[in-house]
Design a protein around this motif. Sequence first.
Motif, PDB file in Angstrom:
ATOM      1  N   UNK A  17       0.816  -1.211   0.000  1.00  0.00           N
ATOM      2  CA  UNK A  17       0.000   0.000   0.000  1.00  0.00           C
ATOM      3  C   UNK A  17       0.853   1.267   0.000  1.00  0.00           C
ATOM      4  N   UNK A  18       1.859   1.313   0.864  1.00  0.00           N
ATOM      5  CA  UNK A  18       2.705   2.507   0.947  1.00  0.00           C
ATOM      6  C   UNK A  18       3.519   2.697  -0.330  1.00  0.00           C
ATOM      7  N   UNK A  19       4.068   1.600  -0.865  1.00  0.00           N
ATOM      8  CA  UNK A  19       4.876   1.702  -2.085  1.00  0.00           C
ATOM      9  C   UNK A  19       4.028   2.126  -3.280  1.00  0.00           C
ATOM     10  N   UNK A  20       2.818   1.609  -3.393  1.00  0.00           N
ATOM     11  CA  UNK A  20       1.954   1.986  -4.512  1.00  0.00           C
ATOM     12  C   UNK A  20       1.504   3.439  -4.401  1.00  0.00           C
ATOM     13  N   UNK A  21       1.304   3.913  -3.196  1.00  0.00           N
ATOM     14  CA  UNK A  21       0.967   5.321  -3.023  1.00  0.00           C
ATOM     15  C   UNK A  21       2.118   6.219  -3.462  1.00  0.00           C
ATOM     16  N   UNK A  22       3.333   5.832  -3.119  1.00  0.00           N
ATOM     17  CA  UNK A  22       4.505   6.598  -3.550  1.00  0.00           C
ATOM     18  C   UNK A  22       4.690   6.502  -5.065  1.00  0.00           C
ATOM     19  N   UNK A  23       4.406   5.330  -5.629  1.00  0.00           N
ATOM     20  CA  UNK A  23       4.520   5.170  -7.079  1.00  0.00           C
ATOM     21  C   UNK A  23       3.537   6.083  -7.802  1.00  0.00           C
ATOM     22  N   UNK A  24       2.324   6.195  -7.298  1.00  0.00           N
ATOM     23  CA  UNK A  24       1.343   7.093  -7.924  1.00  0.00           C
ATOM     24  C   UNK A  24       1.844   8.534  -7.929  1.00  0.00           C
ATOM     25  N   UNK A  25       2.415   8.967  -6.816  1.00  0.00           N
ATOM     26  CA  UNK A  25       2.939  10.331  -6.747  1.00  0.00           C
ATOM     27  C   UNK A  25       4.082  10.534  -7.736  1.00  0.00           C
ATOM     28  N   UNK A  26       4.953   9.542  -7.872  1.00  0.00           N
ATOM     29  CA  UNK A  26       6.073   9.656  -8.806  1.00  0.00           C
ATOM     30  C   UNK A  26       5.579   9.699 -10.248  1.00  0.00           C
ATOM     31  N   UNK A  27       4.586   8.898 -10.581  1.00  0.00           N
ATOM     32  CA  UNK A  27       4.038   8.918 -11.940  1.00  0.00           C
ATOM     33  C   UNK A  27       3.373  10.260 -12.240  1.00  0.00           C
ATOM     34  N   UNK A  28       2.657  10.813 -11.266  1.00  0.00           N
ATOM     35  CA  UNK A  28       2.036  12.119 -11.472  1.00  0.00           C
ATOM     36  C   UNK A  28       3.089  13.206 -11.682  1.00  0.00           C
ATOM     37  N   UNK A  29       4.180  13.136 -10.921  1.00  0.00           N
ATOM     38  CA  UNK A  29       5.264  14.099 -11.110  1.00  0.00           C
ATOM     39  C   UNK A  29       5.897  13.958 -12.494  1.00  0.00           C
ATOM     40  N   UNK A  30       6.040  12.732 -12.951  1.00  0.00           N
ATOM     41  CA  UNK A  30       6.620  12.521 -14.281  1.00  0.00           C
ATOM     42  C   UNK A  30       5.729  13.129 -15.362  1.00  0.00           C
ATOM     43  N   UNK A  31       4.409  12.953 -15.243  1.00  0.00           N
ATOM     44  CA  UNK A  31       3.498  13.532 -16.231  1.00  0.00           C
ATOM     45  C   UNK A  31       3.550  15.057 -16.178  1.00  0.00           C
ATOM     46  N   UNK A  32       3.752  15.614 -14.986  1.00  0.00           N
ATOM     47  CA  UNK A  32       3.833  17.061 -14.857  1.00  0.00           C
ATOM     48  C   UNK A  32       5.094  17.612 -15.512  1.00  0.00           C
TER      49      UNK A  32
END
Length: 582
Positions: free
Chosen positions: A149-164
């Motif tokens: 759960x914690x790793x997937x939450x961090x992965x979502x944030x990293x993917x959003x930053x990459x799209x930004x």
Amino acid sequence: MGSYRMNKRSFFPSLRANALAGMAIAAFVASSMGAVAQVTGSSQTTTDANGKPQESITLSASPGKKKDDKVVQSKDTKKEMAKEKKIQPVDAGLPDKVLYDKALDATKRGHFDVARLDLQTLLNTYPDSQYQMKAKLAIADSWYKEGGTAALTQAEQEYKDFITFFPNAPEAAEAQMRVGDIYFRQMDKPDRDYAKAVHAEEEYRLMLQQFPDSVLVPQAKQRLREVQEVMATRETAIAAFYATHANWPATIARYQTVVDTYPQYSHMDDVLIGLGDAYETEARYVRSLKLPEAGKARLEKIYDDQAIAAYSKVVLEHSASPHVEDARDRLDAMNVPIPTPTPEQIAASVALENSRRQYRLQDRVTLLVMHQPDVVLAARDGDPSLADPTPTIAPHIYTKMVSDFNDAVVNPNGPKSATAAPPAPGTAPAPETSASATAPATTAPAATTPAAPLAFQEVPTAEAGATSGSAATTSIQGSAPPPPASGNSIGGVEILTPGVTAKPVDNGGLKAVGPDTSTAPLPAAEKAASAPDAVNDVASTPQPAAQAPTGAKKNPKPEFDKSTESDSKHKKKKGLGKLNPF
């Protein structure tokens, strides 16, 4: 004789001819074996020690190429190769390339912390490196592959930053797809929390809308169909639950939501039949009520038409579904002609049903062991819905039923009215009413009764010099209006002036409540009396003798033989005294 023997042994008459024949045979053998070479030969005549001529032959092979083996590169191939040379570094031993390759290798082996440390070092140390974008995406992938759960939450944030940071990169569509996969992996069964399914639907829809030209669009569509299969299964289960409790407005609202929002649901035929059954139940309930025949017939037609529409949609748009015969039987029982689907409708229904995958043994084992939703029967053809229509909720359905009841019962042949509500199931029906019965009765008042009862009016303003401070006054209907405002009144609030008398107010013969202030002035304001002194009324009592202090010692030692007193310093009992409980 000797020359005859020599000629008999050799087919060629001279040594030169023999050498040339050998060269030709060697060239033929080389060509037959596919050797790409060119054989050349040279001869030289010399004299030996005896003075006789001697001829020496030299053979040489030069490499050659066949014309068919030559590869000609096109212009497009040359352009692509030039692009690859620009993108790929010439020297594979560059430090940023080494860090990137090392991080990828650590990710494959499951050393995610080491991989992220190397990638972060690359980002901080080489800000102008061509691996900046790849390193940013690799960090997000490491969190995604780690799971939890914690790793997937961090992965979502990293993917959003990459799209930004890289919105126009081809990898941006992949990053958005991974965000949807994060929620897809965490989806629960339809009867559990559906928050992850809602987020997955939103992310896949966002991916299809922002990146319509990506190669991942077919995969995103399929995932969206599977998510919507889970959402439709949940809504259908809730509607079935309400149907078991005879809550027909809620049942109709849930079934209608599935029909409008998830048209590719695998059990759409069951949904439409359940919707028609709910309307048919309402029609049967109306038949059991004691209502005017015109209103009853109108209500029956409303609910029967909606049930027929639901059954007909199964026959027309879902002719290849398993429960189409049930819809035909219901239409036949209602004495309604069964519609015939067109060839296009039949072909569309067959294509939709054939796109669904059937259950396999491994699917059943996976669903039995793993805690994940069932998406085996999800459609694999067609476009999923990218926007939800206006939701249908139970209050809207109930309001519509109330409106239909009022329109059909209260005034079946006139305009709509909203003065009555349908009776609840299980209660006595409303008696027959008519338009004349609902009109209010008007009678003339008797001569002995007063003209009108007392009523509250607006607060009038007082005249100049008035001292009356009443906040509200009563007046009799038909009497003269109060005098206009003037003097010391502001917005209906009078200002009291000492020593000034006010004019008597005509109260219609009613005596005002309170002291008469029309003639006598108000008394002067009294000064507040001083507070009395605080007195303790509790009488003191003498201290008991047991608590009186003694002058001998502060803490006298109690006697040893008293059972009411105890002291931890005296000696313990010995012998039989220890057994005496008293």
